[in-house]
Design a protein around this motif. Sequence first.
Motif, PDB file in Angstrom:
ATOM      1  N   PRO A 150      44.525  41.142  40.809  1.00 51.13           N
ATOM      2  CA  PRO A 150      43.128  41.560  40.986  1.00 51.13           C
ATOM      3  C   PRO A 150      42.722  41.721  42.444  1.00 51.13           C
ATOM      4  O   PRO A 150      41.788  42.455  42.758  1.00 51.13           O
ATOM      5  CB  PRO A 150      42.329  40.431  40.320  1.00 51.13           C
ATOM      6  CG  PRO A 150      43.261  39.257  40.276  1.00 51.13           C
ATOM      7  CD  PRO A 150      44.640  39.822  40.151  1.00 51.13           C
ATOM      8  N   GLU A 151      43.440  41.053  43.356  1.00 56.42           N
ATOM      9  CA  GLU A 151      43.091  41.151  44.778  1.00 56.42           C
ATOM     10  C   GLU A 151      43.532  42.499  45.366  1.00 56.42           C
ATOM     11  O   GLU A 151      43.031  42.914  46.413  1.00 56.42           O
ATOM     12  CB  GLU A 151      43.725  39.994  45.562  1.00 56.42           C
ATOM     13  CG  GLU A 151      45.237  40.052  45.750  1.00 56.42           C
ATOM     14  CD  GLU A 151      46.055  39.716  44.504  1.00 56.42           C
ATOM     15  OE1 GLU A 151      47.293  39.824  44.565  1.00 56.42           O
ATOM     16  OE2 GLU A 151      45.466  39.337  43.460  1.00 56.42           O
ATOM     17  N   LYS A 186      50.009  49.852  46.926  1.00 61.89           N
ATOM     18  CA  LYS A 186      48.867  48.933  46.970  1.00 61.89           C
ATOM     19  C   LYS A 186      47.730  49.458  47.845  1.00 61.89           C
ATOM     20  O   LYS A 186      46.618  48.969  47.761  1.00 61.89           O
ATOM     21  CB  LYS A 186      49.318  47.571  47.517  1.00 61.89           C
ATOM     22  CG  LYS A 186      50.193  46.776  46.565  1.00 61.89           C
ATOM     23  CD  LYS A 186      50.504  45.440  47.207  1.00 61.89           C
ATOM     24  CE  LYS A 186      51.150  44.494  46.227  1.00 61.89           C
ATOM     25  NZ  LYS A 186      51.373  43.170  46.830  1.00 61.89           N
ATOM     26  N   ARG A 187      48.050  50.439  48.692  1.00 62.55           N
ATOM     27  CA  ARG A 187      47.028  51.028  49.554  1.00 62.55           C
ATOM     28  C   ARG A 187      47.157  52.545  49.516  1.00 62.55           C
ATOM     29  O   ARG A 187      48.240  53.080  49.322  1.00 62.55           O
ATOM     30  CB  ARG A 187      47.179  50.534  51.003  1.00 62.55           C
ATOM     31  CG  ARG A 187      46.987  49.031  51.158  1.00 62.55           C
ATOM     32  CD  ARG A 187      46.940  48.622  52.616  1.00 62.55           C
ATOM     33  NE  ARG A 187      45.753  49.135  53.274  1.00 62.55           N
ATOM     34  CZ  ARG A 187      44.553  48.538  53.229  1.00 62.55           C
ATOM     35  NH1 ARG A 187      44.403  47.415  52.549  1.00 62.55           N
ATOM     36  NH2 ARG A 187      43.521  49.056  53.864  1.00 62.55           N
ATOM     37  N   SER A 205      48.018  46.672  33.375  1.00 59.96           N
ATOM     38  CA  SER A 205      48.557  45.305  33.347  1.00 59.96           C
ATOM     39  C   SER A 205      48.737  44.753  34.756  1.00 59.96           C
ATOM     40  O   SER A 205      48.419  43.590  35.036  1.00 59.96           O
ATOM     41  CB  SER A 205      49.905  45.280  32.609  1.00 59.96           C
ATOM     42  OG  SER A 205      49.747  45.729  31.279  1.00 59.96           O
ATOM     43  N   LEU A 206      49.236  45.597  35.658  1.00 62.92           N
ATOM     44  CA  LEU A 206      49.428  45.149  37.045  1.00 62.92           C
ATOM     45  C   LEU A 206      48.099  44.897  37.745  1.00 62.92           C
ATOM     46  O   LEU A 206      47.977  43.991  38.557  1.00 62.92           O
ATOM     47  CB  LEU A 206      50.245  46.185  37.818  1.00 62.92           C
ATOM     48  CG  LEU A 206      51.750  46.178  37.531  1.00 62.92           C
ATOM     49  CD1 LEU A 206      52.431  47.353  38.222  1.00 62.92           C
ATOM     50  CD2 LEU A 206      52.398  44.870  37.978  1.00 62.92           C
ATOM     51  N   ARG A 207      47.090  45.719  37.423  1.00 59.18           N
ATOM     52  CA  ARG A 207      45.760  45.490  38.022  1.00 59.18           C
ATOM     53  C   ARG A 207      45.173  44.167  37.551  1.00 59.18           C
ATOM     54  O   ARG A 207      44.454  43.506  38.300  1.00 59.18           O
ATOM     55  CB  ARG A 207      44.835  46.666  37.674  1.00 59.18           C
ATOM     56  CG  ARG A 207      45.139  47.922  38.475  1.00 59.18           C
ATOM     57  CD  ARG A 207      44.396  49.136  37.949  1.00 59.18           C
ATOM     58  NE  ARG A 207      44.755  50.336  38.706  1.00 59.18           N
ATOM     59  CZ  ARG A 207      44.578  51.578  38.255  1.00 59.18           C
ATOM     60  NH1 ARG A 207      44.043  51.781  37.062  1.00 59.18           N
ATOM     61  NH2 ARG A 207      44.919  52.610  38.998  1.00 59.18           N
ATOM     62  N   ASP A 265      55.648  43.796  48.832  1.00 64.25           N
ATOM     63  CA  ASP A 265      55.067  43.408  50.116  1.00 64.25           C
ATOM     64  C   ASP A 265      53.599  43.828  50.115  1.00 64.25           C
ATOM     65  O   ASP A 265      53.044  44.136  49.051  1.00 64.25           O
ATOM     66  CB  ASP A 265      55.874  43.996  51.300  1.00 64.25           C
ATOM     67  CG  ASP A 265      55.867  45.521  51.330  1.00 64.25           C
ATOM     68  OD1 ASP A 265      54.925  46.135  50.779  1.00 64.25           O
ATOM     69  OD2 ASP A 265      56.793  46.115  51.914  1.00 64.25           O
ATOM     70  N   GLY A 266      52.966  43.860  51.255  1.00 68.74           N
ATOM     71  CA  GLY A 266      51.535  44.142  51.303  1.00 68.74           C
ATOM     72  C   GLY A 266      51.156  45.574  50.977  1.00 68.74           C
ATOM     73  O   GLY A 266      49.987  45.865  50.712  1.00 68.74           O
ATOM     74  N   LEU A 267      52.139  46.487  51.010  1.00 66.46           N
ATOM     75  CA  LEU A 267      51.832  47.901  50.804  1.00 66.46           C
ATOM     76  C   LEU A 267      52.290  48.454  49.461  1.00 66.46           C
ATOM     77  O   LEU A 267      51.733  49.438  48.976  1.00 66.46           O
ATOM     78  CB  LEU A 267      52.469  48.747  51.916  1.00 66.46           C
ATOM     79  CG  LEU A 267      51.859  48.628  53.310  1.00 66.46           C
ATOM     80  CD1 LEU A 267      52.589  49.550  54.272  1.00 66.46           C
ATOM     81  CD2 LEU A 267      50.383  48.962  53.293  1.00 66.46           C
TER      82      LEU A 267
END
Length: 318
Positions: free
Chosen positions: A134-135, A157-158, A128-130, A101-103
């Motif tokens: 990229p966003e 993600k945050r 690899s995940l980065r 999800d977004g987090l």
Amino acid sequence: MSDSTPTSQGVQFQTVEADYQDQRIDNYLLAQLKGVPKSLVYRILRKGEVRVNKKRVKPEYKLQAGDVVRIPPVRVAAENPLPSANLAQVQALKDLILYEDGLLLVLNKPAGLAVHGGSGLQFGLIESLRALRPEAKHLELVHRLDRDTSGCILIAKRRSALRHLHEQLRNKIMDKYYLALVRGQWQPHVKRVTAPLLKNTLKSGERVVRVDVQGKPSETKFRIVQKYATATLVEASPITGRTHQIRVHTLHAGHPIAGDPKYGDADFDQSLRELGLQRLFLHAHRVSFQHPQTGQTLTIEAPLDEQLQEVLSQLKRV
């Protein structure tokens, strides 16, 4: 080969994002200035070369959203370039995402993939995940898995999500469960192992952990899942998070994990190699935690890979 020559950068002015609210300035600088020695970070703070809103601050100053941080010129280690998102092994990770999800996201890490690049590896899981996302500017590992261990791994993600999930780890709110195939018949009365663990680094740089009264307190809970003629499939739930904890605790209990090159049993491993086992039989199969935003309890499961399933199918149950 990437160029790891240190580079010098000029004065930087960074406006603090809301995600970094209440982070100490010293920790903020250590994260921003990767590869810079801690001693240098504290020296530039002490000398007043770092300014927040044009004022000197102490290391314990807590940042506020909108603060403007002046960072003086320092030499930082050049970061390894990210791998191409088109590489097959990077693209393959898309199919291993169990939840997103977004987090945060939860991924079923394959065995043999290190979580970080370094030590001769150009890139690992996080790099690899980065490349793949990229966003998502703040992708960070919530916890680690050994290179040879597969299964559930959490990535924030945050920074706010990372902080929340780290708090759950510290307060033992997050539950992690592993499946391990061990030698012999695990005794039903052995429901927990509490042997203290001491980490040693050999001259070669290899890390080895052993049970030692001088070690750190460590605890793992165990449950029998399935008994076989020569082995037992156990579920292990680590209460503490020491290096190689499950592997050393099973060995201490007299039941080393199958395919363990460091703590295993050669004869037992050979018998399982004949059944097709080419890796450590340790898999993080389930993780349960509170969602950082909703507080809802999420339980994510990662299926065993085909190799591990095939080995189990060939063992004789008892």
